[in-house]
Scaffold this active site. Structure first.
Site, mmCIF file in Angstrom:
data_model
loop_
_atom_site.group_PDB
_atom_site.id
_atom_site.type_symbol
_atom_site.label_atom_id
_atom_site.label_comp_id
_atom_site.label_asym_id
_atom_site.label_seq_id
_atom_site.Cartn_x
_atom_site.Cartn_y
_atom_site.Cartn_z
ATOM 1 C CE LYS A 281 -3.738 -2.438 2.258
ATOM 2 N NZ LYS A 281 -4.420 -2.836 1.002
ATOM 3 N N GLY B 175 -7.695 1.825 -4.311
ATOM 4 C CA GLY B 175 -7.719 2.696 -3.132
ATOM 5 C C GLY B 175 -6.379 3.397 -2.938
ATOM 6 C CG ASP B 176 -2.972 1.162 -2.320
ATOM 7 O OD1 ASP B 176 -3.415 1.454 -1.198
ATOM 8 O OD2 ASP B 176 -2.612 0.009 -2.640
HETATM 9 O O1 RIB Z 1 -3.870 -2.152 -1.689
HETATM 10 C C1 RIB Z 1 -3.377 -3.167 -2.532
HETATM 11 C C2 RIB Z 1 -2.124 -3.729 -1.962
HETATM 12 O O2 RIB Z 1 -2.407 -4.343 -0.729
HETATM 13 C C3 RIB Z 1 -1.489 -4.788 -2.809
HETATM 14 O O3 RIB Z 1 -0.586 -4.264 -3.747
HETATM 15 C C4 RIB Z 1 -0.840 -5.692 -1.774
HETATM 16 O O4 RIB Z 1 0.545 -5.690 -1.826
HETATM 17 C C5 RIB Z 1 -1.354 -5.217 -0.423
HETATM 18 O O5 RIB Z 1 -0.422 -4.453 0.235
#
Ligand code: RIB
Length: 311
Positions: A37, A244-245
């Site tokens: 994330k 979401g990231d």
């Molecule tokens: O938010 C997605 C991420 O959550 C993925 O890339 C995985 O690595 C986890 O950290």
């Protein structure tokens, strides 16, 4: 400035996501990609801002090949990774099950992320940050130290939400998804926007709250009590991993420029919607130009372009 996790994602496409006690076979060989994330959020911000060194990440990777490859991907995107330390042992790994609708289920082996210390984050990069973006995939002591050490505006994506309660009253902007919000308030996940708004109000945070609602967009509840739903454009999601990231990275980028939280959310919703069109957590991160183009298309009849689009 992002403090958080870096993972190698092992993605397995499955006909359906498994439930408890289930075994599900993949439809094709698993693939490896970049994730975590913290790193995804830094990558999204760097891709959006397109200004080398504007985004920095503090975290830990292992002394393995995956760790070096993860750093190289972030450098290529223009992120400053001088604050990412290398630990003996493996990097973090996430196993991602991906269904035909682009929905996922993720299991994380923290690896080197678990070694991130309070000392690692007590650095000038964190102290001097304009905006500090945090998640909860690294030890809580490091998250607390970063929060205490910075003079910047703090944005927390409480994912995973298990340890979130200790932080929600100490941040400026809180960005949970629907499930994380429910976990923090101790309720069942909201089934509609009104219920999510009710849960957001129950949280009683002094922060601006932005609840990501997947295909529905995002719900903003400002600290002053203004509530607004920002709708998402309809898209055919290929892979929602990291959406979401991407949202958090773009939102935080615009907050560094002093953009109003609702305007920043409009851009973040559009960016996250684009991000699900490619495979992998970073398969389709959009640039500012792409987000601007989409926003202009969506609002050309009703509104003037917002200030940040012209900058
Ligand atoms: O938010 C997605 C991420 O959550 C993925 O890339 C995985 O690595 C986890 O950290």
């Amino acid at each position: 400035m992002v403090v958080g996790s870096l993972n190698q994602d092992i993605v397995l496409e499955v006909p359906r996501l498994p439930g408890p006690g289930d075994t599900v076979l993949g439809v094709r060989p698993a693939t490896a990609g970049f994730g975590g994330k913290g790193a995804n959020q830094a990558a999204a911000a760097a891709t959006f801002l397109e200004h080398p060194g504007a985004v920095a990440l503090v975290g830990r990777v292992g002394d393995d090949e995956a760790g070096e490859a993860m750093l190289e991907d972030l450098r290529r995107r223009g992120a400053d990774v001088t604050g990412v330390r290398r630990s003996a042992g493996p990097s973090g790994t996430a196993t991602v099950a991906l269904d035909p609708h682009g929905e996922n289920l993720i299991l994380v082996d923290p690896g080197a992320n678990a070694a991130l210390t309070a000392e690692d984050v007590r650095v000038p990069l964190v102290a001097d940050a304009t905006v500090l973006l945090l998640q909860l995939e690294v030890p809580v002591a490091a998250v607390r130290a970063a929060l205490d050490h910075t003079q910047g505006r703090v944005v927390l994506n409480p994912a995973p939400a298990g340890n979130a309660a200790a932080f929600v009253r100490d941040v400026d902007v809180l960005v949970p998804n629907r499930l994380e919000l429910a976990e923090i308030v101790g309720a069942a996940p909201a089934t509609d926007v009104d219920e999510a708004l009710d849960q957001a109000r129950r949280l009683g945070a002094r922060a601006d709250l932005v609840v990501t609602m997947g295909r529905e967009g995002a719900l903003v509840l400002t600290a002053a009590g203004r509530a607004e739903l920002v709708a998402a454009p309809p898209v055919e999601a290929v892979d929602s991993t990291g959406a979401g990231d991407c949202f958090c990275g773009v939102l935080a980028s615009l907050l560094t420029e002093g953009v109003d939280i609702v305007e920043a959310t409009r851009a973040a919703v559009v960016a996250a919607s684009s991000s699900v069109l490619g495979r992998g957590a970073r398969g389709a991160l959009p640039s500012r130009a792409e987000v601007t183009r989409q926003l202009t298309r969506l609002r050309h009849v009703t509104q003037e372009p917002s200030r940040w689009q012209q900058s």
